[in-house]
Design a protein around this motif. Structure first.
Motif, PDB file in Angstrom:
ATOM      1  N   CYS A 253       0.854  -1.325  -0.026  1.00 23.48           N
ATOM      2  CA  CYS A 253      -0.088   0.011  -0.155  1.00 23.48           C
ATOM      3  C   CYS A 253       0.944   1.268  -0.016  1.00 23.48           C
ATOM      4  O   CYS A 253       0.442   2.354   0.524  1.00 23.48           O
ATOM      5  CB  CYS A 253      -1.142  -0.097   1.146  1.00 23.48           C
ATOM      6  N   GLY A 254       2.274   1.306  -0.679  1.00 24.47           N
ATOM      7  CA  GLY A 254       2.707   2.298  -0.767  1.00 24.47           C
ATOM      8  C   GLY A 254       3.976   2.466   0.352  1.00 24.47           C
ATOM      9  O   GLY A 254       3.924   1.761   1.542  1.00 24.47           O
ATOM     10  N   ASP A 255       4.816   3.481   0.263  1.00 20.05           N
ATOM     11  CA  ASP A 255       6.297   3.290   1.294  1.00 20.05           C
ATOM     12  C   ASP A 255       5.634   3.658   2.629  1.00 20.05           C
ATOM     13  O   ASP A 255       6.349   3.209   3.588  1.00 20.05           O
ATOM     14  CB  ASP A 255       7.019   4.406   0.711  1.00 20.05           C
ATOM     15  N   ALA A 256       4.715   4.354   2.688  1.00 18.57           N
ATOM     16  CA  ALA A 256       4.306   4.997   4.259  1.00 18.57           C
ATOM     17  C   ALA A 256       3.612   3.504   4.857  1.00 18.57           C
ATOM     18  O   ALA A 256       4.197   3.416   6.142  1.00 18.57           O
ATOM     19  CB  ALA A 256       3.345   6.056   4.072  1.00 18.57           C
ATOM     20  N   VAL A 257       2.714   2.915   4.362  1.00 20.52           N
ATOM     21  CA  VAL A 257       2.070   1.732   4.919  1.00 20.52           C
ATOM     22  C   VAL A 257       2.697   0.664   4.853  1.00 20.52           C
ATOM     23  O   VAL A 257       2.750  -0.436   5.677  1.00 20.52           O
ATOM     24  CB  VAL A 257       0.438   1.790   4.489  1.00 20.52           C
ATOM     25  N   GLU A 258       3.598   0.407   3.485  1.00 17.53           N
ATOM     26  CA  GLU A 258       4.143  -0.710   3.227  1.00 17.53           C
ATOM     27  C   GLU A 258       2.983  -1.919   3.060  1.00 17.53           C
ATOM     28  O   GLU A 258       2.071  -1.941   2.562  1.00 17.53           O
ATOM     29  CB  GLU A 258       5.389  -1.213   3.943  1.00 17.53           C
ATOM     30  N   TRP A 259       3.361  -3.138   3.966  1.00 15.97           N
ATOM     31  CA  TRP A 259       2.617  -4.340   3.631  1.00 15.97           C
ATOM     32  C   TRP A 259       1.469  -4.372   4.596  1.00 15.97           C
ATOM     33  O   TRP A 259       1.528  -4.253   5.701  1.00 15.97           O
ATOM     34  CB  TRP A 259       3.247  -5.482   3.767  1.00 15.97           C
ATOM     35  N   LEU A 260       0.216  -4.400   4.375  1.00 16.79           N
ATOM     36  CA  LEU A 260      -1.158  -4.045   5.163  1.00 16.79           C
ATOM     37  C   LEU A 260      -1.747  -5.787   4.981  1.00 16.79           C
ATOM     38  O   LEU A 260      -1.913  -6.211   3.856  1.00 16.79           O
ATOM     39  CB  LEU A 260      -1.957  -3.310   4.329  1.00 16.79           C
ATOM     40  N   ASP A 261      -1.735  -6.196   6.256  1.00 14.56           N
ATOM     41  CA  ASP A 261      -2.513  -7.438   6.465  1.00 14.56           C
ATOM     42  C   ASP A 261      -3.997  -7.390   6.428  1.00 14.56           C
ATOM     43  O   ASP A 261      -4.638  -6.457   7.034  1.00 14.56           O
ATOM     44  CB  ASP A 261      -2.075  -8.072   7.949  1.00 14.56           C
ATOM     45  N   LEU A 262      -4.544  -8.283   5.511  1.00 13.64           N
ATOM     46  CA  LEU A 262      -6.158  -8.253   5.312  1.00 13.64           C
ATOM     47  C   LEU A 262      -6.539  -9.614   5.340  1.00 13.64           C
ATOM     48  O   LEU A 262      -5.794 -10.456   4.491  1.00 13.64           O
ATOM     49  CB  LEU A 262      -6.427  -7.828   3.792  1.00 13.64           C
ATOM     50  N   ASP A 263      -7.499  -9.983   6.184  1.00 12.82           N
ATOM     51  CA  ASP A 263      -8.145 -11.337   6.264  1.00 12.82           C
ATOM     52  C   ASP A 263      -9.577 -11.144   5.708  1.00 12.82           C
ATOM     53  O   ASP A 263     -10.412 -10.936   6.187  1.00 12.82           O
ATOM     54  CB  ASP A 263      -8.292 -11.553   7.704  1.00 12.82           C
ATOM     55  N   PRO A 264      -9.544 -11.697   4.206  1.00 12.80           N
ATOM     56  CA  PRO A 264     -10.871 -11.743   3.658  1.00 12.80           C
ATOM     57  C   PRO A 264     -11.848 -12.851   4.094  1.00 12.80           C
ATOM     58  O   PRO A 264     -13.105 -12.693   4.151  1.00 12.80           O
ATOM     59  CB  PRO A 264     -10.657 -12.280   2.271  1.00 12.80           C
ATOM     60  N   THR A 265     -11.636 -13.751   4.969  1.00 11.53           N
ATOM     61  CA  THR A 265     -12.286 -14.630   5.652  1.00 11.53           C
ATOM     62  C   THR A 265     -13.071 -14.101   6.577  1.00 11.53           C
ATOM     63  O   THR A 265     -14.606 -14.366   6.489  1.00 11.53           O
ATOM     64  CB  THR A 265     -11.520 -15.812   6.092  1.00 11.53           C
TER      65      THR A 265
END
Length: 313
Positions: A253-265
């Motif tokens: 999600c870009g350099d400020a946030v980097e990798w964002l954890d998302l749980d679609p379940t």
């Protein structure tokens, strides 16, 4: 209003729910047992059973026991930086058991404004030039990309100029709302196209589906393997999934946030309920235990996992 626009949630509905104020500590036990129909002459194993340290997670393995006792066991990091154990058993055996005991402390994620992240088109344009991101935009063994059907599924969440985190969160919640958790609907080898058509599956299927949808738009996404605390503290809803094996997604999600954890379940961001083991392109990169055997014939497999919150955590 075109039909696709109705799928885009209002801005206020995308804001993440507040979670625990401080870190949560756990002790976990993961037992895998194989019983073979015939004698196994030798086994070579690769295990992703040590929790991965990262900025929000401190962890240590208290014990990793393999029976029969291996002739060698080597700890190393795999291509993606995950702690990995490679072991070889050179004595005949009819059963194989692997027990991992670990302690994990998970901190809550920092505050997030999904509408402050860059437009998804900017992320897509920058990814091919970044060696750390580009491999997570390409097809992998279990995730086809680009895929026109997956791109069509993802497109309503990503209208022109939409901030990338807002789009990813909308896609995540569309999967939660539009698909049914059904442990009998799929197997470990069910392709993503079938999951999309059936609108049912388990956490692994939903993670692969979301990853494929994001990659089909050129957005970097990776697969996370771990555990989920399914028994919540008082006043919080029970999550869907199994302690023995949970999977979710990380989207760049870009350099400020980097990798964002998302749980679609569960339609929520990763938080202190999510304990990370490993991440990679898809399930094949981070399978908890895999290997090659000589002999053995048919086999049965049992897996049990206990996740216990420690006092004061």
């Amino acid at each position: 209003m075109p039909p696709s626009a109705r799928l885009i949630q209002p801005a206020e509905d995308l804001l993440p729910d507040p979670g625990p104020a401080g870190p949560v500590r756990y002790r976990c036990w993961h037992l895998t047992r194989y019983s073979y129909g015939d004698m196994v002459l030798s086994s070579h194993l690769v295990a992703h059973l040590a929790p991965r340290p990262h900025p929000r997670q401190d962890a240590k393995v208290l014990r990793l026991e393999i029976e029969p006792r291996p002739a060698f066991a080597v700890d190393r990091r795999d291509w993606f930086g995950n702690p990995t154990t490679v072991a070889g058993i050179q004595e005949p055996h009819r059963t194989l058991s692997v027990m991992a005991e670990m302690e994990v402390e998970v901190s809550p994620p920092p505050p997030l404004d999904p509408f402050a992240t860059p437009a998804w088109e900017q992320v897509r344009a920058a990814a091919p030039a970044d060696p750390a991101l580009v491999e997570f935009t390409l097809a992998s063994p279990r995730v086809p990309a680009p895929d026109p059907a997956l791109a069509a599924f993802a497109t309503p969440s990503f209208p022109p100029g939409r901030p990338v985190a807002a789009g990813a969160m909308d896609l995540m919640r569309r999967i939660r709302d539009g698909f049914t958790f059904d442990a009998t609907a799929t197997t470990v080898s069910t392709p993503v196209a079938e999951v999309l058509a059936r609108r049912s599956g388990v956490c692994q299927d939903f993670a692969h589906l979301m990853i494929g949808a994001l990659r089909s738009l050129g957005l970097p996404a990776r697969y996370v393997s771990g555990y989920l605390r399914t028994i919540p503290p008082p006043g919080r809803p029970r999550l869907v999934g199994a302690d023995a094996s949970h999977a979710w997604v990380q989207a760049w999600c870009g350099d400020a946030v980097e990798w964002l954890d998302l749980d679609p379940t569960n339609g929520k961001l990763g938080d202190t309920d999510h304990l990370t083991l490993a991440w990679g392109r898809d399930y094949d990169d981070v399978c908890p235990l895999r290997g090659v055997i000589v002999g053995g014939g048919s086999h049965t497999l049992t897996v049990s996992v206990d996740v216990e919150q420690l006092q004061g955590g």
